[in-house]
Scaffold this motif. Structure first.
Motif: not given
Length: 490
Positions: A81-85, A175-178, A310-311, A318-320
């Motif tokens: 998974p990935g995340v943009v800040l 396209d944004i998963a969460f 960690d959260l 979990d969500v992905t």
């Protein structure tokens, strides 16, 4: 609101002069040198186009062990998974400001894209949450295309101002998963800002008209003058349009976002849109950014709150993986010493142009009296007798007007978290008490000057009658003006 004259903004900047932030930091014209990263992570420099086609630069951080698995000789692993800040407020904020979060999230198994925030189109006078959301969407597209990243598992993390921006991006793109929000505000920006400064003043022991009226009215004037972009933005409709799972995090000692009022607003908006896949978490001893704070949110330490990274990592995993949580809240109740208050746009009679007109009239009326006397002396003309009341009205009124604006801007710019109003007695800063005393004396001097003018209007020279008439006009306008700004209120 944007129709106000440039002179209004110029006037406010002049009065604010050492208080308002003079120049916001500019974004680099080209990519800076790659930021240093720990040896257990790998960094990939990327460029992409944000809103309006602006070229932006960022860094993708990934765990070195995870990256190594993408080589030909390594065993195949599932894409990560990935995340943009998305940054908080400020123009041209460098990616290094969020490098602590980026490093910790990468160590939790996420590929993290952090980028330099724009300065073009973002200033004291101009800001667009929509454009900032387009920047975030450009970053999402770039991260989705990175080797080893699962394009279906890329989310957006937004901090503070980013808590208004990231939901806009999420509501626009499947396209944004969460969505992860930190220190997010469910209230309009101007309401949040006035609360933060007022709370800082109250924490410093201030009460009465300065915090209850003057500070609020100054922000309304600033916003009406175009110096507070997006002041009345309502985040609820956008949040109601978010369909992705949401993780929202607040520190229990958030001094910049009302931590008791914002979560229910965010939850209500999500529920209204039918989204019950949200998780709210409060971290004890943490500040606005969910960093550790040793003094109730005033000082921000580099370390994140224990369990925060960690959260984010476990929740995103979990969500992905298709295990979207149902609504839930955990953690200790946050601290919020005072409630927010609604902030309405000013009526025409209290608008920035009217405030400018009143200011000009007051300064001219009070300053003209001694200036005319000085001119007469320089021209060697006989002096005209002046009453003590007229002198007091001229000097006291001018000092009260200019002094109150200067002090208010100082208080506003040093407010929030830990205000510095100066010595306080009986809930009032001594400077404010002195200005209030000048205001009362000026009103009394207006009455005495009016009586003297009436007695002498048949014998005084025409020029002197005009000079006193102008001074009295200033005194008459000063009374409602001082009431509006709280100088004549407890």
């Amino acid at each position: 609101m944007r129709r106000t004259l440039p002179a209004v903004a110029a006037m406010l900047c002049l009065l604010a002069a050492p208080a308002l932030p003079a120049v916001l930091p500019a974004a680099p014209a080209a990519a800076d040198a790659p930021p240093a990263v720990p040896s257990d992570l790998t960094a990939t420099e990327v460029s992409f186009r944000g809103g309006g086609g602006l070229v932006m630069h960022g860094t993708v951080l990934t765990s070195a062990s995870t990256s190594a698995s993408t080589s030909a000789s390594a065993p195949a692993r599932s894409p990560r998974p990935g995340v943009v800040l998305v940054h908080g407020s400020g123009a041209g904020v460098p990616r290094t400001k969020l490098m602590g979060e980026a490093v910790e999230f990468a160590r939790e198994g996420l590929s993290v894209l952090v980028y330099d925030k724009r300065s073009e189109g973002y200033s004291l006078f101009r800001r667009s949450f929509s454009q900032l959301a387009d920047d975030a969407l450009g970053a999402v597209a770039t991260l989705r295309s990175q080797p080893g990243v699962d394009p279906a598992k890329v989310g957006v993390w937004g901090f503070s101002e980013g808590g208004w921006v990231a939901p806009i991006a999420a509501s626009r793109s499947e396209d944004i998963a969460f969505l992860v929000l930190v220190g997010a505000n469910g209230l309009p920006p101007l309401r949040q800002q006035t609360w933060a400064v007022a709370a800082g003043l109250r924490k410093a022991g201030v009460a009465g008209s300065l915090v209850e009226r003057a500070e609020l009215n100054l922000y309304r004037t600033i916003a009406d003058g175009g110096m507070f972009p997006e002041p009345y933005y309502d985040p609820e409709p956008t949040l109601a349009a978010v369909r992705q799972p949401v993780l929202a995090i607040w520190g229990t000692h958030d001094l910049l976002t009302p931590p008791q009022e914002s979560p229910p607003v965010v939850a209500r908006a999500l529920e209204r849109g039918g989204n019950r896949h949200y998780t709210f978490r409060f971290f004890p001893g943490a500040d606005h950014a969910a960093h550790q704070s040793p003094d109730g949110g005033v000082t921000r330490l580099p370390e994140l709150a224990p369990g925060y990274a960690d959260l984010v990592g476990s929740w995103a995993g979990d969500v992905t993986a298709g295990r979207a949580p149902t609504s839930g809240t955990s953690g200790p109740a946050p601290t919020q010493a005072s409630p927010t208050v609604p902030v309405e746009p000013p009526a025409w009679w209290e608008s920035a142009p009217m405030q400018l007109a009143a200011l000009v009239l007051l300064v001219v009326a009070f300053a003209a009296y001694p200036v005319v006397a000085l001119v007469r002396r320089l021209r060697r003309r006989p002096p005209v007798p002046a009453t003590r009341a007229a002198r007091l009205l001229s000097a006291g009124g001018l000092a009260a007007v200019l002094g109150s604006f200067s002090y208010l801007f100082y208080v506003v710019m040093t407010g929030g978290k830990l205000a510095a109003p100066g010595p306080v007695a009986a809930g009032r800063p001594l400077v404010w008490l002195a200005l209030q005393a000048l205001a009362v004396a000026s009103v009394a001097a207006t009455v005495l000057t009016a009586l003297a003018w009436r007695r002498s209007r048949g014998t005084a020279p025409r020029g002197e009658r005009v000079r006193l008439g102008l001074l009295l006009a200033g005194g008459v306008v000063f009374l409602p003006w001082a009431l509006y700004w709280g100088l004549l209120l407890p």
